[in-house]
Design an enzyme around this catalytic site. Structure first.
Site, short mmCIF file in Angstrom:
data_model
loop_
_atom_site.label_atom_id
_atom_site.label_comp_id
_atom_site.label_asym_id
_atom_site.label_seq_id
_atom_site.Cartn_x
_atom_site.Cartn_y
_atom_site.Cartn_z
N HIS A 252 -55.42 -56.81 -23.92
CA HIS A 252 -54.75 -55.93 -22.98
C HIS A 252 -54.85 -54.51 -23.52
O HIS A 252 -54.72 -54.31 -24.72
CB HIS A 252 -53.28 -56.35 -22.83
CG HIS A 252 -52.61 -55.75 -21.64
ND1 HIS A 252 -52.11 -54.48 -21.62
CD2 HIS A 252 -52.35 -56.26 -20.41
CE1 HIS A 252 -51.57 -54.23 -20.44
NE2 HIS A 252 -51.71 -55.30 -19.67
N ASP A 306 -51.75 -63.28 -17.80
CA ASP A 306 -52.64 -63.99 -16.88
C ASP A 306 -53.03 -65.37 -17.41
O ASP A 306 -53.27 -66.29 -16.64
CB ASP A 306 -53.91 -63.17 -16.66
CG ASP A 306 -53.61 -61.77 -16.17
OD1 ASP A 306 -52.77 -61.65 -15.26
OD2 ASP A 306 -54.20 -60.81 -16.69
#
Lengths: 369, 369
Positions: A252, A306
Site C-alpha cells: 500500500h 483487499d
C-alpha cells in the site's frame, strides 16, 4: 510556460498534499486508521455504518435522536424509482455489476428534486439519498442477475444469521473512508468544477473500478482460488515474485505496517470458517501471507484490506464481481464527505502536463504527406 | 505520517506537473495552442475533426488511407445499440443533457466486445467507438427532447448550410484537447487505477459538467442574454465587478493573453451574424469584452474560449443546455488520447490529505453522549 522553468513531474502525485481534511488519518507507520479522530478498531466494534456516515458528514458522533433520524432517513431513501429498477432489468445480463451501479447512479440524478441546489443542507440530503440508493442498486442488480435475496437482507440488517449482518456492517464501516485514495480523489476532482454530487459519485465509481483500486479484492480472491490449497501457496508466490509479478492484496502506498482493516476482517473470516464450512480459502490466504511476509516484510509490504475483504465476502457467498460494488456501498459515504468538505474552500483541480513534444510542426496538406 | 514533516498544501494542484505528454502545449503567455506541435489556427483552418482525432491518438497526421479509414470507422461506429436509444427515450424529459450523455456512455460499456481487452490496439478501437457514439448520443437525446434533426446533420456534415457544418467542425477541433484541464485530469485519475476507457470517459463527462469547466459557456450565454443589449454591458459588468463577482467566460489558469480559440470562434460568430439574423448577442459580447479588458487586461484577464463558443452555438440555434454535451463530443478525443498515453507509464494517482483533525477521540457510547 512549463518547459522554461525547472519542472519536476510528480508521477502518481506521491507525497503531494492536495487539501486539508478533518476526516481521516491514515497513520501508515503505526498501522492506525482514524475517522475524525476515532480509531477504526473502536468504530468497527462499537459503532454502525449509519453512525459512521453521520460522523463523516458532521465531524462528530450523533446523539440518540440524530442517529435515529439518520437511520430512518437511510431506510426511507432505500427505495428506487421504478424507472431505475426497470433500467437495471433491461441492462444486458453480461453487464459488469460495477458498471450497472455507475449507470444507475448517473441516471438517478434526474429523479432528485434538489439536483441543482448546491446548499450544504441540500447536499447532506443528497448524500443520504445516494448512500441509501447505492446499496439498493447493488443488491437489486445482484437479485436481477441471480435471483438471490440474501445480500439485500444482509445490507439491510435482516439476514437470517446475525454474524453475516454484523460482518457486512463492519466491512462497510472499514471501507467508508480512507483519506485521498484514487476514487475519493477522482470524486473531488469532479467536485472541484462544482459538478453536482451525483456527478462526483459517478466519477468515484468509475475510478473505483480499476484493478489497482476497488478491483483488487476481486483479483486477490481469484488468485487464492487459483492457488487452491495452502500447500500450493509457497511455489505459486515464489514463482510469481521471481517473475516480478505483483501479488494482489499486498502493499500500500501509505501503510508500511499491517493495515488495521485487514486484521479486523481476518478475524471475522476466521469466525465464518468456525461457524462451519470450508476453511481452505482462509488457510490458503494465511499461507500466502506467510510466504509474502517472509519475502517482503523487510520492504514493509503487508497484506492490505483487499486481501481479507475478498476472502470474507467470498465466505459470505458473494460472487467476486460484486466485491467492488460492495466497496462502493461503503465508500460513497467518504466520497460525499470529502466533496462536501472540499466545497467549503473550493479550488478547481487543474494541474499541468510537462510538454515534451514538438513545438513547431508545419501543417502539410494531405496530398503532400 | 503527514503531520510530522513540513507539509505544503497545493490547492487546485496549481503549477504541479502530473505527467509528461506529447499531446498539447498551451503557451499561455503568447496565447498559442499546439496539438502535437501543430498550431491550432492551422488545424482549425485546414484540418478536420477526424484528422485531429488521428493526430491525438497517433501523434502524427494521417496519410490519405489512414484518414479515410478513420473517417469510415467513425461513420460506421455512429450507430447506437437499440437498447441505448431506448434508454435515452425512457429517461425523464427533464434529464439534463450532459447527465443523459453520462448515463448512456456508462451503459454502452456492456455492448463493447473488447471492454476487458486492455491492449493498445483494442483501446484505439474503443476510442474510435466511444468518440463516434458520444456525438450520436448527444444528437439523439436532443432529437428525442426537441424533435430537431439539424444538429445531428451538423455533426455528420450533412447540414443544409455548409457554414454551420464548417463551424461545428472547427469548434470540435478547437475543443478536442487542452492538456490537463480538470475533465482530462479526472479521466486520467480514473485510468490510473486501470479502469477501462468507458469508465475514464464517464469520469471525464462527470467532471466536465461543472460550471467552472464545461458548464462555463452556458453560464456565459445566459449572462449575455440577461444583459440583453450592448448599452447594458457597462453598468452590468461594473456592478458585478464591484460586488466581487466572477464574469463567466473570462480568465483562465493558464492563458495570460488572448485565448486563440476565442479569437477563431469570434470570427465565425461574426460570419453567422453576417449571414443574416440578429447581431445583438454578439454586439453585447463585444461590449462586455471591451468593459472587461478596460478593467482587467492589466491583470491579464481575457475572454476565453467559453465566452465565444457559447455565443457561436447560440447563433447556430443550439439550446444552452446542449453546449456542455457538444464540448464532450470534442473533448472525448483528448480524454482518450491522454488516458492511452498515460497507460504507457501508468502510476496510480494517490495524493495526500493534510490531516488537521483530532487524533485521539475516545469513543463514548451513545447513551452517555
Amino acid at each position: 510556460m512549463g518547459t522554461e522553468k525547472e519542472a519536476v513531474v510528480v508521477k502518481g502525485l506521491e507525497d503531494v498534499y492536495v487539501k486539508e481534511s478533518k476526516l481521516c488519518l491514515v497513520d501508515g507507520e503505526k498501522g492506525r486508521l482514524l475517522y475524525v479522530g476515532y480509531d477504526i478498531r473502536d468504530l468497527a466494534e462499537r459503532s454502525s455504518f449509519e453512525e459512521t456516515c453521520y460522523l463523516l458528514w458532521h465531524f462528530r458522533l450523533p446523539g440518540q435522536d440524530e442517529l435515529e433520524t439518520t437511520r430512518r432517513g437511510l431506510a426511507e431513501e432505500r427505495k428506487l424509482p421504478k424507472d431505475i429498477l426497470n433500467l437495471l432489468k433491461r441492462l444486458p445480463k453480461t453487464t459488469v455489476p460495477i458498471d450497472a451501479l455507475r449507470t444507475a447512479v448517473s441516471a438517478l440524478a434526474a429523479y432528485d428534486p434538489e439536483l441543482a441546489d448546491d446548499s450544504r443542507d441540500a447536499n447532506l440530503r443528497k448524500a443520504l439519498r445516494i448512500t441509501a440508493k447505492v446499496a439498493t442498486i447493488v443488491a437489486a442488480f445482484h437479485r436481477i442477475r441471480e435471483g438471490a435475496e440474501d445480500f439485500l437482507r444482509m445490507l439491510s440488517g435482516k439476514a437470517p444469521d446475525p454474524l453475516d449482518t454484523k460482518i457486512m456492517d463492519v466491512a462497510l464501516i472499514l471501507h467508508a473512508d480512507h483519506s485521498l485514495n484514487a476514487s475519493t480523489f477522482g470524486a473531488t476532482v469532479a467536485a472541484s468544477t462544482l459538478a453536482d454530487l451525483y456527478s462526483d459519485v459517478v466519477a468515484g465509481i468509475a475510478t473505483l473500478k480499476g484493478p489497482l483500486h476497488g478491483g483488487a479484492n476481486e483479483q486477490a480472491v481469484k488468485m487464492l482460488l487459483k492457488i487452491g490449497s495452502p500447500a500450493n501457496a509457497e511455489p505459486y508466490v515464489e514463482k510469481a515474485l521471481a517473475r516480478g509479478e505483483k501479488i494482489p492484496g499486498f502493499g500500500h502506498r501509505v501503510y508500511k505496517n499491517f493495515d488495521p482493516r485487514a486484521l479486523i476482517l481476518r478475524d471475522y473470516a476466521k469466525k465464518l470458517t468456525q461457524r462451519g464450512g470450508d476453511s481452505t480459502l482462509l488457510d490458503t490466504a494465511s499461507a500466502v501471507q506467510e510466504v509474502m511476509l517472509r519475502n517482503l516484510q523487510a520492504k514493509k509490504i503487508y497484506p492490505n484490506v483487499d486481501f481479507y475483504s475478498g476472502v470474507t465476502y467470498y465466505l459470505m457467498g458473494l460472487p467476486p464481481d460484486v466485491f467492488t460494488p460492495v466497496f462502493a456501498v461503503a465508500r460513497v459515504a467518504g466520497w460525499a464527505a470529502h466533496v462536501m468538505e472540499y466545497w467549503q474552500s473550493n479550488r478547481i483541480m487543474r494541474p499541468l502536463d510537462l510538454y515534451v513534444g514538438p513545438t513547431d510542426a508545419a501543417y502539410v496538406p494531405i496530398d503532400r504527406r
